[in-house]
Structures are given as C-alpha cells and as structure tokens.
Design a protein around this motif. Structure first.
Motif, mmCIF file in Angstrom:
data_model
loop_
_atom_site.group_PDB
_atom_site.id
_atom_site.type_symbol
_atom_site.label_atom_id
_atom_site.label_comp_id
_atom_site.label_asym_id
_atom_site.label_seq_id
_atom_site.Cartn_x
_atom_site.Cartn_y
_atom_site.Cartn_z
ATOM 1 N N VAL A 1 4.694 77.485 25.952
ATOM 2 C CA VAL A 1 6.030 76.885 25.865
ATOM 3 C C VAL A 1 5.966 75.392 26.184
ATOM 4 C CG1 VAL A 1 8.320 76.828 26.932
ATOM 5 C CG2 VAL A 1 7.293 79.021 26.314
ATOM 6 N N VAL A 2 5.260 75.051 27.258
ATOM 7 C CA VAL A 2 5.118 73.636 27.623
ATOM 8 C C VAL A 2 4.416 72.865 26.506
ATOM 9 C CG1 VAL A 2 4.036 72.031 29.243
ATOM 10 C CG2 VAL A 2 5.161 74.094 30.100
ATOM 11 N N SER A 3 3.370 73.452 25.961
ATOM 12 C CA SER A 3 2.601 72.777 24.910
ATOM 13 C C SER A 3 3.432 72.587 23.645
ATOM 14 C CB SER A 3 1.338 73.583 24.590
ATOM 15 O OG SER A 3 0.501 73.693 25.719
ATOM 16 N N TYR A 4 4.094 73.637 23.218
ATOM 17 C CA TYR A 4 4.851 73.536 21.973
ATOM 18 C C TYR A 4 6.086 72.652 22.119
ATOM 19 C CZ TYR A 4 2.075 76.695 19.134
ATOM 20 O OH TYR A 4 1.058 77.251 18.392
ATOM 21 N N ARG A 5 6.638 72.561 23.314
ATOM 22 C CA ARG A 5 7.741 71.618 23.517
ATOM 23 C C ARG A 5 7.255 70.179 23.327
ATOM 24 N NH1 ARG A 5 12.399 72.326 26.444
ATOM 25 N NH2 ARG A 5 11.849 70.647 27.890
ATOM 26 N N GLN A 6 6.035 69.904 23.755
ATOM 27 C CA GLN A 6 5.473 68.569 23.539
ATOM 28 C C GLN A 6 5.122 68.345 22.071
ATOM 29 O OE1 GLN A 6 2.677 67.049 26.553
ATOM 30 N NE2 GLN A 6 3.011 68.950 27.684
ATOM 31 N N ILE A 7 4.645 69.402 21.404
ATOM 32 C CA ILE A 7 4.329 69.287 19.979
ATOM 33 C C ILE A 7 5.599 69.028 19.177
ATOM 34 C CG2 ILE A 7 3.507 70.586 17.969
ATOM 35 C CD1 ILE A 7 1.500 71.966 19.848
ATOM 36 N N GLN B 1 15.659 67.829 20.289
ATOM 37 C CA GLN B 1 16.172 68.331 21.562
ATOM 38 C C GLN B 1 16.660 69.767 21.442
ATOM 39 O OE1 GLN B 1 15.821 66.901 24.502
ATOM 40 N NE2 GLN B 1 14.743 65.274 23.401
ATOM 41 N N ARG B 2 17.280 70.078 20.319
ATOM 42 C CA ARG B 2 17.745 71.456 20.115
ATOM 43 C C ARG B 2 16.557 72.418 20.027
ATOM 44 N NH1 ARG B 2 23.222 71.649 18.596
ATOM 45 N NH2 ARG B 2 24.096 69.622 18.008
ATOM 46 N N ALA B 3 15.522 72.010 19.316
ATOM 47 C CA ALA B 3 14.345 72.875 19.180
ATOM 48 C C ALA B 3 13.641 73.049 20.528
ATOM 49 C CB ALA B 3 13.389 72.293 18.145
ATOM 50 N N ARG B 4 13.540 71.973 21.300
ATOM 51 C CA ARG B 4 12.906 72.065 22.619
ATOM 52 C C ARG B 4 13.713 72.977 23.545
ATOM 53 N NH1 ARG B 4 9.546 68.281 24.815
ATOM 54 N NH2 ARG B 4 10.931 67.937 26.596
ATOM 55 N N ARG B 5 15.035 72.883 23.446
ATOM 56 C CA ARG B 5 15.884 73.743 24.269
ATOM 57 C C ARG B 5 15.735 75.203 23.845
ATOM 58 N NH1 ARG B 5 20.931 71.402 23.335
ATOM 59 N NH2 ARG B 5 20.019 69.557 24.294
ATOM 60 N N VAL C 1 -0.013 70.645 11.914
ATOM 61 C CA VAL C 1 0.124 69.187 11.916
ATOM 62 C C VAL C 1 -0.681 68.564 13.049
ATOM 63 C CG1 VAL C 1 1.745 67.272 12.100
ATOM 64 C CG2 VAL C 1 2.370 69.295 10.803
ATOM 65 N N ILE C 2 -0.558 69.117 14.255
ATOM 66 C CA ILE C 2 -1.286 68.508 15.373
ATOM 67 C C ILE C 2 -2.787 68.734 15.222
ATOM 68 C CG2 ILE C 2 -1.130 70.508 16.932
ATOM 69 C CD1 ILE C 2 -0.720 68.493 19.216
ATOM 70 N N GLY C 3 -3.184 69.866 14.663
ATOM 71 C CA GLY C 3 -4.606 70.087 14.398
ATOM 72 C C GLY C 3 -5.137 69.125 13.358
ATOM 73 N N ARG D 1 8.243 67.458 20.187
ATOM 74 C CA ARG D 1 8.639 66.057 20.401
ATOM 75 C C ARG D 1 7.742 65.108 19.616
ATOM 76 N NH1 ARG D 1 9.223 64.584 26.461
ATOM 77 N NH2 ARG D 1 6.981 65.021 26.415
ATOM 78 N N ALA D 2 6.454 65.442 19.522
ATOM 79 C CA ALA D 2 5.517 64.558 18.821
ATOM 80 C C ALA D 2 5.628 64.688 17.304
ATOM 81 C CB ALA D 2 4.089 64.859 19.267
ATOM 82 N N TYR D 3 6.030 65.878 16.823
ATOM 83 C CA TYR D 3 6.091 66.120 15.376
ATOM 84 C C TYR D 3 7.447 66.726 15.020
ATOM 85 C CZ TYR D 3 1.095 65.340 15.744
ATOM 86 O OH TYR D 3 -0.134 64.786 15.999
ATOM 87 N N PRO D 4 8.475 65.891 14.950
ATOM 88 C CA PRO D 4 9.836 66.394 14.715
ATOM 89 C C PRO D 4 10.068 66.958 13.317
ATOM 90 C CG PRO D 4 9.798 63.991 14.696
ATOM 91 C CD PRO D 4 8.444 64.436 15.143
ATOM 92 N N THR D 5 9.141 66.721 12.397
ATOM 93 C CA THR D 5 9.317 67.268 11.048
ATOM 94 C C THR D 5 8.785 68.685 10.928
ATOM 95 O OG1 THR D 5 7.218 66.260 10.369
ATOM 96 C CG2 THR D 5 9.232 65.002 9.957
ATOM 97 N N GLY D 6 8.287 69.248 12.020
ATOM 98 C CA GLY D 6 7.776 70.616 11.993
ATOM 99 C C GLY D 6 6.298 70.654 11.637
#
Length: 620
Positions: free
Chosen positions: A83-89, A249-253, A101-103, A91-96
């Motif tokens: 959860v912590v990791s994907y919340r940061q992902i 913010q909605r996705a992180r929440r 993408v991060i890989g 924020r870093a990649y708002p287009t999904g």
C-alpha cells in the motif's frame, strides 16, 4: 400535430447513448465508487485467503493451524508495504500503469514488459477464476445447475463485458451494494467473533507456538497460498485515470482505504478462525463455518453466503477496469496493438474489454469451469509484478539522493520484493506440475510477442518517415482495370469514375461465360460505342470460376508495369434493405478481399446504390 418518434436500437439499449468528449469528466468516479470498481478483486480474496493457509497447514495436523496467525501477520505486513509503495507509485505516475510504468522507467523496458505481461495474464485469470468460483458457490446451493457450469460462467462474463462497455460509472453503481455489504458483514463478524464469550481461547494460545513440528517448506507454501489474499491490490495504481479531478489524491485515498479494509478483514478472519478452532472442510467454507459458529445457521449465514458468491463473481470487474487501462498504456508505448488505444462511444477502451471477455471465456471453456484447475495459474503473475514494482521503487528512491526519508521506502521496497519473490518462486516450484508451468511459459511468450509488435511499429515508422521535404507528389500514368460482368447502369457509372481518374489506359475485364451469353455481350459492347480509351479484355474460365481468372489476368498486368500504376476499380451493388443482401453474390467483396493483399495493386470500390421503384407487373 406531429409526434417525433425516437429510434432506439439494440446497441443503445445494451450500451447506452454515445457520450461526448466534454462529458468525460462526469463519467469518472470518486473514491468510494472507485473502490467498488477497482477493489472487489482484492476484497474477495478474504473469502479464500485464510482458507488457503489452513488447507496447506492441515497437512501437518490440526496442531499446525496455529501457524496461520504469524503467516497472516506477515501477509498483512506485506500488504502495508504494498500500500505504501503503490501510493508513492500513484503520485509518481498519475497517468496509471503501475508496475509496468515504474519498471520501464527504472529497471528498463524488459522489466516493464515482464510486469505488463504478468499483469495482463493475472487480469485474465482473475476473470476466469472469480467467475467460476462464484458459479461454483451457486452450484453448491443448487446442485441441479452443475451440468451448466460452463454455460453459466460464460454468461456471467458476457454480462460483465456488457456492463463495462456501458462505462466505469455504471459498473461502479451496479456493484457498489454487494461490495460494501461484504465489507460490513465481514467486519461485523470479525468484531463479534473477537469479543464473543462462547468458547474463548486463552490469550497465551495466540502467542505460544504449537508443539507440532512443521517443515519450513510447508510454512513457506502456506504463506504463498495465503498471499493470494493480496491479488488485485495493484489495480488502483493502474486505473488512476478513472478517478475524478485530482485523481492522484483520490486514488491514493482509495488505496489507503483498500489497505485498511483488506488488512483488518483478512487478519481478523484468521484470528477468529483460530479462536473458533476452524478446520478446512471441503463441504463448507471457512467463512460459512465462522458465520454458523458466531451467528448460527440463520439469516446472517445465508446472506453472507450469497454476498460472498456475489463478491467472488464481481471480483472479475476489477480486471475489466484494469486490463483495458494497462493495455492502452502499453499500446501507447507501441508494445501492444494500437486497437487498444481506441475509446468507444461510452469513453471506455472497448477493444480491451471485448478481448478480455473473449479470452476469459475461452479459458473457462478450456478448463471446463474448474476453479481448482485455474487457481495454480493465479498468483505467479501478480506477485511477479509486485516484485518488479517494489524493487523499482527502491531503486527510484535510491536515485533521489536529496530525500532524507528515502531509506524507509528503500528498506520496505527491498524487504517487500524479497517476500514477493519468495511467493513467486514457491508458487512455481510447488505448483509447477499443477499448471503453473503454463504461466511460466506464457509470460516470456507474451513478452516476445510484444517485442515483435514494437519492432513492427518501428519498422513501419522508419519506412514511412519523409525526411527529404524537397520530394513532392507527382502524378502517375495509371492503368485502370474495371471488372465488367454485363453492360448496365452500374457498369456505366464505374467506367465513368475510371475515366475521371484520367488514366493512360482502361481495361474492361470480362470473364467469358456460355457461348450464347458471350454473343449477346459482344454485340451489346460493339453497339455501345464506349470511350475509345476503354479496351475490352476477355479471359476464359475453364472451371466456371470468375475470381481466379480475373486475378490471374490482373497479376499478369501488374508484372508489365511499375508498382502502384495498376488500379482495380470494382463496382459494388448496394441494396436498399439489408435482407436483400442474401439475394446477390457479392462478387465485388470477394474480389476485393483477394486483391487487397496484392502489394503492387491499388484497389478502389465504387458503390452503386439501387434506387428501387415499384414494379408494374401485368398478369399474364
């Protein structure tokens, strides 16, 4: 007074009216709606996560079931890391795009492709497994439906496909009630089960290991099986664009809420299962046993059974939201066909939805709706993507040297990726012969296919690129071929069109028929006084075929001229009523289908629409 009648066709009834681009924002979802679309897959894992752990541990005896507590605790710890990791992902990649993408950006294209292929496989399997599990629950309640398991499963997939083709918001509204009812009922059962006075288990029993000796490999296998409770957690990071304005913010929440709900439901279920001495039973699920022990065999038991069946089925809806989004992102990077970029009338990636529905249905048919046969394929893909996502995040944070708090994320990422890698390895080793080999083979095959797609697009781009802007369009001396079956108004219109192209030569190509018909045709042609630029060419057909002699002549003609000079202009008859199509042979369509793949020929179709008039017929 005239009344205007609105024509509503079947497409509108099934999928709704077309949506304009300016309405796109209104079709997106909020946090709670987003959870009902993207969370059912993860939440439904509560229905079998604890049970999977208990099934594996029961092989060592009832005394070994204590280990379900520390195993569940470690899984929840992994959930926190994710959860912590994907919340940061997010924020870093708002287009999904999540792990893909991060890989791609951190570890390179190969890692991104591996994550993308693994996730696409997982999404497909999620639909098949979830739907067949839901139907299995239905069949257990109504055994007479057993012979129709496959048909019912495919029908549910078709229903989910149609619902998702209507739009994200529609599926959110439809599935919100069972999703949140499942959450409320599980949390209520956990709360009551924790404090219920009946059959209390001493506190020391929760923290004192059992005397039963359990092999480390068995514990690792139980951990791997129980980790299925976390499948689907990544869907929110892939579907960030479906959220309303301020989507990040909605996705992180939403990700945080999903983690809280899933963690408390899963860990709570494991604790009360130990407290009530629940033992896996092939006839009754762990959740049903708990409901029976805590609330009795009454309305709660039956309602929970029904809601569990519903959440297992609609868990597939998460894939219908995630698969098209991920496929569109990978198509934008030219790793997948561009058809996945197309958005339909309802502003959804319709091709991704349709392809997912078809492949999932084929899987269900191939495995005859057998959930047990599909589950071994399930966890490998998603945990491979977890491993890539968390290790990529650790590297990304390492590269951000100015952040003093990065060490926490790096540590969580590395430790979490080790745990997820352990799940992948354990699943492959222990379930290889049960079907995991299919995923092991499928992932590199799909990656190879993606590379082939990418190479094709690169080759096409290189060939089409125009760097020398001094090159300008120049006319070509064309040779136009017009197939002519008889002399009529359609022939006149087509030859007139051919003349308007100002070609060097026009060939009216005719396939000889019976001698009588040929005599009439030549007589009419001679008397027609057609334009002298039109030359008649007649080819023989020894076997009554029309297409083959025409194609043979056209191929011969193209060999005499430079590439692109020969143009075949095909007349095509368009009838007024659709049912009238069966009354005509559609030779034009067949000829076009053959010629369109000839590299040296250009093909043009000239439609001739019939203007039907009443036929005045006199009785004889």
């Amino acid at each position: 007074m005239k009344h205007t009648r609105r024509h509503v066709n079947l497409r509108t009834i099934l999928f709704g009216r077309p949506i304009k681009d300016r309405e796109a924002e209104s079709r997106k979802v909020g946090v709670w709606e987003g959870l009902s679309v993207l969370a059912p897959d993860a939440l439904s894992s509560v229905a079998y996560g604890t049970e999977e752990i208990l099934i594996v541990l029961s092989a060592a005896g009832v005394g070994a079931l204590w280990y379900s507590l520390p195993i569940s605790a470690v899984i929840v710890l992994l959930l926190i890391f994710l959860v912590v990791s994907y919340r940061q992902i997010i924020r870093a990649y708002p287009t999904g795009g999540g792990a893909y993408v991060i890989g791609r950006d951190t570890l390179g294209p190969s890692a991104g492709l591996l994550a993308g292929a693994a996730l696409l496989i997982d999404y497909t399997l999620t639909v098949s497994v979830s739907v067949t599990a839901g139907i299995a629950a239905l069949v257990s309640a109504f055994p007479s439906l057993l012979p129709y398991t496959v048909e019912l499963s495919v029908l549910v997939v078709a229903f989910l496909t149609i619902v998702n083709l209507r739009g994200v918001r529609e599926s959110a509204q439809l599935f919100a009630a069972p999703t949140y009812l499942f959450i409320v009922m599980i949390l209520a059962m956990v709360a009551v089960g924790l404090f219920h006075r009946a059959a209390p288990t001493p506190l020391a029993a929760y923290v004192t290991p059992t005397a039963v000796s359990v092999a480390p490999l068995l514990i690792l296998r139980a951990f791997s099986s129980g980790s299925s409770a976390l499948t689907g957690i990544e869907a929110i990071s892939n579907g960030v664009p479906v959220f309303k304005e301020d989507s990040v913010q909605r996705a992180r929440r939403a990700m945080l809420l999903l983690g809280l709900f899933l963690g408390s439901m899963f860990l709570g279920t494991s604790i009360i299962a130990f407290r009530y001495h629940i033992v896996p039973n092939a006839e009754v699920t762990v959740l049903q046993q708990l409901a029976d022990r805590i609330f009795g065999h009454g309305w709660f038991f039956y309602l929970l059974s029904f809601v569990t069946m519903a959440i297992l089925s609609i868990a597939a809806n998460t894939s219908f939201a995630g698969f098209p989004q991920l496929a569109s992102i990978m198509a934008r990077d030219e790793w997948m066909p561009r058809m996945f970029l197309a958005r339909g009338d309802r502003l959804v990636y319709q091709n991704g939805i349709i392809v997912l529905g078809i492949i999932s249905s084929l899987l269900i048919i191939a495995f005859r709706g057998n959930t047990d046969a599909l589950i071994p394929l399930y966890a490998v893909g998603v945990y491979m993507s977890f491993t890539i996502a968390m290790s990529s995040l650790a590297k990304k944070r390492w590269q951000e040297g100015n952040d003093p708090h990065r060490w926490v994320t790096i540590g969580m990422g590395l430790f979490g990726s080790l745990l997820t890698a352990a799940v992948v390895i354990t699943s492959v080793v222990t379930k290889f012969t049960e079907g995991a080999w299919i995923v092991v083979l499928a992932i590199p095959t799909i990656v190879w296919g993606m590379r082939a797609v990418h190479q094709h697009y690169r080759s096409v781009a290189d060939e089409l690129r125009l760097e020398d802007l001094t090159l300008v369009p120049k006319p070509k001396a064309l040779v136009v071929v017009v197939p002519v079956a008889s002399i009529n108004k359609m022939t006149l219109a087509t030859l007139s069109y051919a003349l308007s192209m100002n070609p060097e030569e026009i060939v009216a190509l005719h396939v000889a028929g019976t001698p009588e018909r040929e005599a009439r045709f030549h007589a009419r042609w001679k008397n027609w006084n057609a334009d002298p630029r039109i030359k008649l060419a007649v080819v023989e057909s020894q076997y009554r075929s029309v297409i083959r002699p025409m194609v043979r002549y056209i191929d011969h003609l193209t060999g005499l001229f430079a590439e692109g000079r020969v143009v075949v202009v095909i007349p095509e008859l368009l009838v007024e009523k659709s049912w009238q199509n069966i009354l005509h042979n559609h030779m034009a369509v067949a000829l076009e289908a053959v010629l369109i793949f000839r590299r040296r020929i250009a093909v043009t179709v000239v439609p001739y629409r019939l203007q039907q008039k009443p036929v005045n017929s006199k009785p004889s």
